[in-house]
Structures are given as structure tokens and as C-alpha cells.
Design a protein around this motif. Structure first.
Motif, PDB file in Angstrom:
ATOM      1  N   ILE A  62       0.533  -1.489   0.211  1.00 39.81           N
ATOM      2  CA  ILE A  62      -0.252  -0.144  -0.349  1.00 39.81           C
ATOM      3  C   ILE A  62       1.202   1.507  -0.495  1.00 39.81           C
ATOM      4  O   ILE A  62       1.861   0.905   0.791  1.00 39.81           O
ATOM      5  CB  ILE A  62      -0.749  -0.084   1.025  1.00 39.81           C
ATOM      6  N   GLY A  63       0.892   2.310  -1.060  1.00 35.91           N
ATOM      7  CA  GLY A  63       1.454   3.178  -0.801  1.00 35.91           C
ATOM      8  C   GLY A  63       0.852   4.301  -1.693  1.00 35.91           C
ATOM      9  O   GLY A  63      -0.603   4.975  -2.203  1.00 35.91           O
ATOM     10  N   VAL A  64       1.822   5.381  -2.219  1.00 36.39           N
ATOM     11  CA  VAL A  64       1.686   6.816  -2.516  1.00 36.39           C
ATOM     12  C   VAL A  64       2.478   7.066  -3.068  1.00 36.39           C
ATOM     13  O   VAL A  64       3.026   7.137  -3.596  1.00 36.39           O
ATOM     14  CB  VAL A  64       0.952   7.501  -1.767  1.00 36.39           C
ATOM     15  N   THR A  65       1.910   7.404  -4.299  1.00 34.74           N
ATOM     16  CA  THR A  65       2.881   8.014  -5.783  1.00 34.74           C
ATOM     17  C   THR A  65       2.993   9.401  -5.644  1.00 34.74           C
ATOM     18  O   THR A  65       2.471  10.184  -5.202  1.00 34.74           O
ATOM     19  CB  THR A  65       1.703   8.238  -7.626  1.00 34.74           C
ATOM     20  N   ILE A 117      -3.901  -6.736   9.203  1.00 35.59           N
ATOM     21  CA  ILE A 117      -5.116  -6.271   8.685  1.00 35.59           C
ATOM     22  C   ILE A 117      -5.984  -7.018   9.340  1.00 35.59           C
ATOM     23  O   ILE A 117      -6.984  -6.268   9.398  1.00 35.59           O
ATOM     24  CB  ILE A 117      -5.342  -6.175   7.253  1.00 35.59           C
ATOM     25  N   ALA A 118      -6.301  -8.716   9.123  1.00 37.38           N
ATOM     26  CA  ALA A 118      -7.248  -9.301   9.555  1.00 37.38           C
ATOM     27  C   ALA A 118      -7.866  -9.104  11.138  1.00 37.38           C
ATOM     28  O   ALA A 118      -8.951  -9.651  11.337  1.00 37.38           O
ATOM     29  CB  ALA A 118      -7.257 -10.944   9.831  1.00 37.38           C
ATOM     30  N   GLU A 119      -6.669  -8.883  11.564  1.00 38.98           N
ATOM     31  CA  GLU A 119      -7.351  -8.938  13.208  1.00 38.98           C
ATOM     32  C   GLU A 119      -7.622  -7.447  13.875  1.00 38.98           C
ATOM     33  O   GLU A 119      -8.508  -7.049  14.757  1.00 38.98           O
ATOM     34  CB  GLU A 119      -5.325  -9.016  14.372  1.00 38.98           C
ATOM     35  N   ALA A 120      -6.670  -5.949  12.725  1.00 35.33           N
ATOM     36  CA  ALA A 120      -7.766  -4.821  13.033  1.00 35.33           C
ATOM     37  C   ALA A 120      -9.055  -5.200  12.678  1.00 35.33           C
ATOM     38  O   ALA A 120      -9.774  -4.376  13.510  1.00 35.33           O
ATOM     39  CB  ALA A 120      -6.963  -3.492  11.619  1.00 35.33           C
ATOM     40  N   LEU A 121      -9.474  -6.163  11.948  1.00 32.00           N
ATOM     41  CA  LEU A 121     -11.109  -5.764  11.556  1.00 32.00           C
ATOM     42  C   LEU A 121     -11.993  -6.576  12.550  1.00 32.00           C
ATOM     43  O   LEU A 121     -12.643  -7.434  12.131  1.00 32.00           O
ATOM     44  CB  LEU A 121     -10.914  -6.858  10.190  1.00 32.00           C
ATOM     45  N   GLY A 122     -10.855  -7.404  13.322  1.00 36.80           N
ATOM     46  CA  GLY A 122     -11.999  -8.336  14.312  1.00 36.80           C
ATOM     47  C   GLY A 122     -11.848 -10.208  14.200  1.00 36.80           C
ATOM     48  O   GLY A 122     -12.583 -10.899  14.746  1.00 36.80           O
ATOM     49  N   GLN A 140      -5.200   8.631   1.247  1.00 37.68           N
ATOM     50  CA  GLN A 140      -3.356   9.781   1.191  1.00 37.68           C
ATOM     51  C   GLN A 140      -3.898   9.955   2.693  1.00 37.68           C
ATOM     52  O   GLN A 140      -1.948   9.980   2.878  1.00 37.68           O
ATOM     53  CB  GLN A 140      -3.893   9.942  -0.174  1.00 37.68           C
ATOM     54  N   ARG A 141      -4.293  10.822   3.398  1.00 40.09           N
ATOM     55  CA  ARG A 141      -3.840  11.518   4.393  1.00 40.09           C
ATOM     56  C   ARG A 141      -2.796  10.310   5.344  1.00 40.09           C
ATOM     57  O   ARG A 141      -1.882  10.283   5.998  1.00 40.09           O
ATOM     58  CB  ARG A 141      -4.851  11.391   4.890  1.00 40.09           C
ATOM     59  N   SER A 142      -3.210   8.695   5.855  1.00 39.94           N
ATOM     60  CA  SER A 142      -3.099   8.356   6.302  1.00 39.94           C
ATOM     61  C   SER A 142      -2.064   7.331   6.153  1.00 39.94           C
ATOM     62  O   SER A 142      -1.024   7.554   6.640  1.00 39.94           O
ATOM     63  CB  SER A 142      -3.832   7.172   6.355  1.00 39.94           C
ATOM     64  N   LEU A 143      -1.243   7.336   4.420  1.00 47.13           N
ATOM     65  CA  LEU A 143      -0.419   6.746   4.055  1.00 47.13           C
ATOM     66  C   LEU A 143       0.835   8.323   4.159  1.00 47.13           C
ATOM     67  O   LEU A 143       2.230   7.534   4.653  1.00 47.13           O
ATOM     68  CB  LEU A 143      -0.682   6.414   2.668  1.00 47.13           C
ATOM     69  N   ILE A 144       0.273   9.644   4.144  1.00 46.47           N
ATOM     70  CA  ILE A 144       1.539  10.422   4.554  1.00 46.47           C
ATOM     71  C   ILE A 144       2.010  10.305   5.664  1.00 46.47           C
ATOM     72  O   ILE A 144       2.880  10.752   6.178  1.00 46.47           O
ATOM     73  CB  ILE A 144       0.736  11.828   3.518  1.00 46.47           C
ATOM     74  N   GLU A 145       1.172  10.392   6.273  1.00 45.99           N
ATOM     75  CA  GLU A 145       1.877  10.177   7.806  1.00 45.99           C
ATOM     76  C   GLU A 145       2.366   9.262   8.161  1.00 45.99           C
ATOM     77  O   GLU A 145       3.487   9.446   9.008  1.00 45.99           O
ATOM     78  CB  GLU A 145       0.593  10.526   8.973  1.00 45.99           C
ATOM     79  N   ALA A 146       2.201   7.801   7.914  1.00 42.66           N
ATOM     80  CA  ALA A 146       2.723   6.910   7.923  1.00 42.66           C
ATOM     81  C   ALA A 146       4.223   7.400   7.081  1.00 42.66           C
ATOM     82  O   ALA A 146       5.361   6.144   8.098  1.00 42.66           O
ATOM     83  CB  ALA A 146       2.101   5.661   7.862  1.00 42.66           C
ATOM     84  N   LEU A 147       4.265   7.654   6.183  1.00 38.30           N
ATOM     85  CA  LEU A 147       5.734   7.283   5.380  1.00 38.30           C
ATOM     86  C   LEU A 147       6.260   9.071   5.492  1.00 38.30           C
ATOM     87  O   LEU A 147       7.416   8.635   4.449  1.00 38.30           O
ATOM     88  CB  LEU A 147       5.277   7.181   3.424  1.00 38.30           C
ATOM     89  N   VAL A 165      -6.986   2.396  10.920  1.00 40.32           N
ATOM     90  CA  VAL A 165      -7.708   3.211   9.982  1.00 40.32           C
ATOM     91  C   VAL A 165      -7.027   3.190   8.122  1.00 40.32           C
ATOM     92  O   VAL A 165      -8.209   2.480   7.556  1.00 40.32           O
ATOM     93  CB  VAL A 165      -6.308   4.363   9.626  1.00 40.32           C
ATOM     94  N   LEU A 166      -5.923   1.940   8.289  1.00 37.74           N
ATOM     95  CA  LEU A 166      -5.786   1.550   6.433  1.00 37.74           C
ATOM     96  C   LEU A 166      -6.520   0.141   6.235  1.00 37.74           C
ATOM     97  O   LEU A 166      -7.222  -0.307   5.998  1.00 37.74           O
ATOM     98  CB  LEU A 166      -4.010   0.705   7.007  1.00 37.74           C
ATOM     99  N   ALA A 167      -6.775  -1.069   7.056  1.00 37.85           N
ATOM    100  CA  ALA A 167      -7.774  -1.901   7.914  1.00 37.85           C
ATOM    101  C   ALA A 167      -9.406  -1.176   7.443  1.00 37.85           C
ATOM    102  O   ALA A 167      -9.992  -1.799   5.948  1.00 37.85           O
ATOM    103  CB  ALA A 167      -7.490  -2.432   9.040  1.00 37.85           C
ATOM    104  N   SER A 168      -9.922  -0.026   7.612  1.00 39.04           N
ATOM    105  CA  SER A 168     -10.778   0.366   7.632  1.00 39.04           C
ATOM    106  C   SER A 168     -11.082   0.966   6.342  1.00 39.04           C
ATOM    107  O   SER A 168     -12.284   0.490   5.699  1.00 39.04           O
ATOM    108  CB  SER A 168     -11.927   1.700   8.863  1.00 39.04           C
TER     109      SER A 168
END
Length: 293
Positions: A62-65, A117-122, A140-147, A165-168
């Protein structure tokens, strides 16, 4: 078929203040790798032309250009991501990648073990996002903050929030709304995964995993794939390749890294390496060294 339609204009200028807008010039090919944290790998890649040949890995990618056009083949179609767009590659899906224009390509990506991801979704089934290029401000915002800072660790609380957030986001874009009928034995599956990690350099047979799990090999294979997005064998190969990458980064020769990683020989390791990462181990080491320089 064909390139993904971009529904709205997004540029890195729209995310000023997050530290990514300063990356404005592509002058070299290289891969910058952040220290692995909680099983999550983060990278920045810069390429002119083709970057990776067809390959597949056992994580969500999962990423951003950041700059240029990121082009890749995925599920029988040509795709393209422009600056600010999000890319989602599902575990075990074959894809390649490179720059779509002569100006080159820069992007940042994170590789997340699917069980997180599976665990984050219960404990729900893995979300399957069929559209690999997305325009979504929350994603996009979640990825930028993490990267944004590959030199610093995210920290436990930040990782937990990121996974939630990413799982959601993945679940929101998932095309699989079928009810989950299979009950996964998570404690047993985690024990099997840990056993594989700890003994990755050793020969592991189906009987070994049957002894650890108490499940027959066929039930274990079905549950393991549902939880981890890949087979136990592929999971083992990827853990061995992680050891190889670590050895190469520390300066080991290819033959020594192959042996330490549990492969029969250098040739055996090199074939698996290219299938998993889309380039030879020698090229990976060269690009990694160029980034460090």
C-alpha cells in the motif's frame, strides 16, 4: 481494460506541510528502506524506466505516488497512478512496476502482513480491493503520515492507529461483501507462523506444522491462506528471503546469504528472489547501496 481513470486532480502540493512536497527531483535509481517495525516494511523508490519485473509478495503493498506516473500491470490490465493517488496490491497478486514517463518515478510504499489487517478488523476475512489505484483523501492522508519520515520509528501507538485506519479503508473499498463462513483458529495459526519464522533456515515439512497446529495439512493450508493471504510454503520462502535481504544489506556475498537463509544454493535463492521482488539480488543490493550513498 487500460489505464485507471483519474477522477480528480491531486498533487503533492495539496499535502504541503507533511514533508513529502520537498521531494521534487528524480536524479538516480535507488531503494531506501526504513528499519522494519512491528513486521511492517516502509520504502521509498526512485526509478527511470522499468523498476520491477513481474513478481508477487505475501503482504499488502500500500503506497502513494509522489512524482511522475507509476505504471504497472495488474490482473491483466495496464494501470497508472499519478502523484497523490493511492496504490493497493493484494497479497500474492502478480504485478510489475516502473516509470510511465521519461521524467521518472518516485513513490513510497509500505508492506503490511495481512494477518495484521485481519486482526484489526476483528478476525474478519481479508478485504479484497480489486481496484488498485484509488483517489481517497482519508487513505492518502494516513499513508502520508506513516511514510513521511523513514528515518524514525512510528511507535507502537501510531502503528496501532495506522492499522486500524488502513484496515477500515481497505474494508470500505473491498469488493467482497460475502459473509464469512470459515472460523479461523487464530492462536494455532499464529503458532504455525512463529514456528516458520523461527525455523525458516531449516527444512520444514507438512508433518512439522501438523504437529504444531494439531490440524491436518489440508485444513491448515485452507486456514493459513485465509489468515495470511498465502500458503505456508510461500510464507516460508518469504521469511527466508527476508533473511537473505538482511544478509545482503550487512555485506554478505550472495552464496553466503543463500546458505544462511536456508536455500539449497545461490541459484535457487536468486530464482525465488526475482519472483518475489521483481529484480535479482545483485540489483537489489546495488540499488540499496545507491540509496545509502
Amino acid at each position: 481494460m487500460g489505464f485507471e481513470e483519474r477522477r480528480e486532480t491531486t498533487s503533492l502540493g495539496g499535502v504541503a506541510g507533511n514533508g513529502l512536497e520537498r521531494l521534487c527531483k528524480i536524479g538516480w535509481d535507488g531503494i531506501r528502506v526504513a528499519p522494519t517495525e512491528a513486521g511492517i516494511e516502509r520504502i521509498e523508490a526512485n526509478f527511470q524506466g522499468n523498476g520491477f519485473s513481474a513478481h508477487r509478495h505475501d503482504t499488502y503493498a500500500i503506497g502513494v505516488t509522489l512524482q511522475g506516473v507509476q505504471r504497472f500491470k495488474y490482473r491483466g490490465a495496464e494501470r497508472a497512478s499519478c502523484p497523490g493517488q493511492v496504490i493497493v496490491i493484494h497479497p500474492d497478486e502478480v504485478h510489475d512496476g516502473g516509470a510511465g514517463t521519461e521524467t521518472g518515478l518516485r513513490y513510497r510504499m509500505m508492506y503490511i502482513p495481512p494477518e495484521m489487517i485481519a486482526e484489526a478488523l476483528g478476525g474478519k476475512a481479508l478485504p479484497h480491493v480489486s481496484t488498485p489505484v484509488l483517489t481517497d483523501p482519508v487513505f492518502q492522508r494516513s499513508l502520508i503520515e506513516a511514510l513521511q519520515d523513514l528515518d524514525s520509528e512510528m511507535g507502537d501507538l501510531r502503528v496501532s492507529d495506522l492499522l486500524a485506519v488502513l484496515a477500515s479503508c481497505l474494508n470500505r473499498f473491498s469488493d467482497d461483501a460475502r459473509p464469512v463462513r470459515q472460523t479461523l483458529d487464530w492462536p494455532v495459526l499464529k503458532m504455525c507462523a512463529e514456528f516458520i519464522k523461527e525455523h525458516a533456515a531449516d527444512p520444514i515439512a507438512s508433518a512439522d506444522l501438523e504437529a504444531v497446529s494439531g490440524l491436518d495439512r489440508f485444513a491448515l493450508s485452507r486456514q493459513f491462506r485465509a489468515a495470511f493471504g498465502t500458503s505456508p510454503h510461500r510464507y516460508l520462502v518469504m521469511r527466508r528471503l527476508e533473511q537473505v535481504k538482511s544478509g545482503l544489506a550487512d555485506g554478505e556475498c550472495l552464496a553466503a546469504a543463500a546458505t544462511a537463509g536456508g536455500f539449497a544454493d545461490q541459484s535457487h535463492m536468486s530464482r525465488h528472489f526475482k519472483r518475489a521482488f521483481g529484480m535479482s539480488p545483485g540489483k537489489w543490493r546495488q540499488l540499496n547501496a545507491a540509496s545509502l550513498a
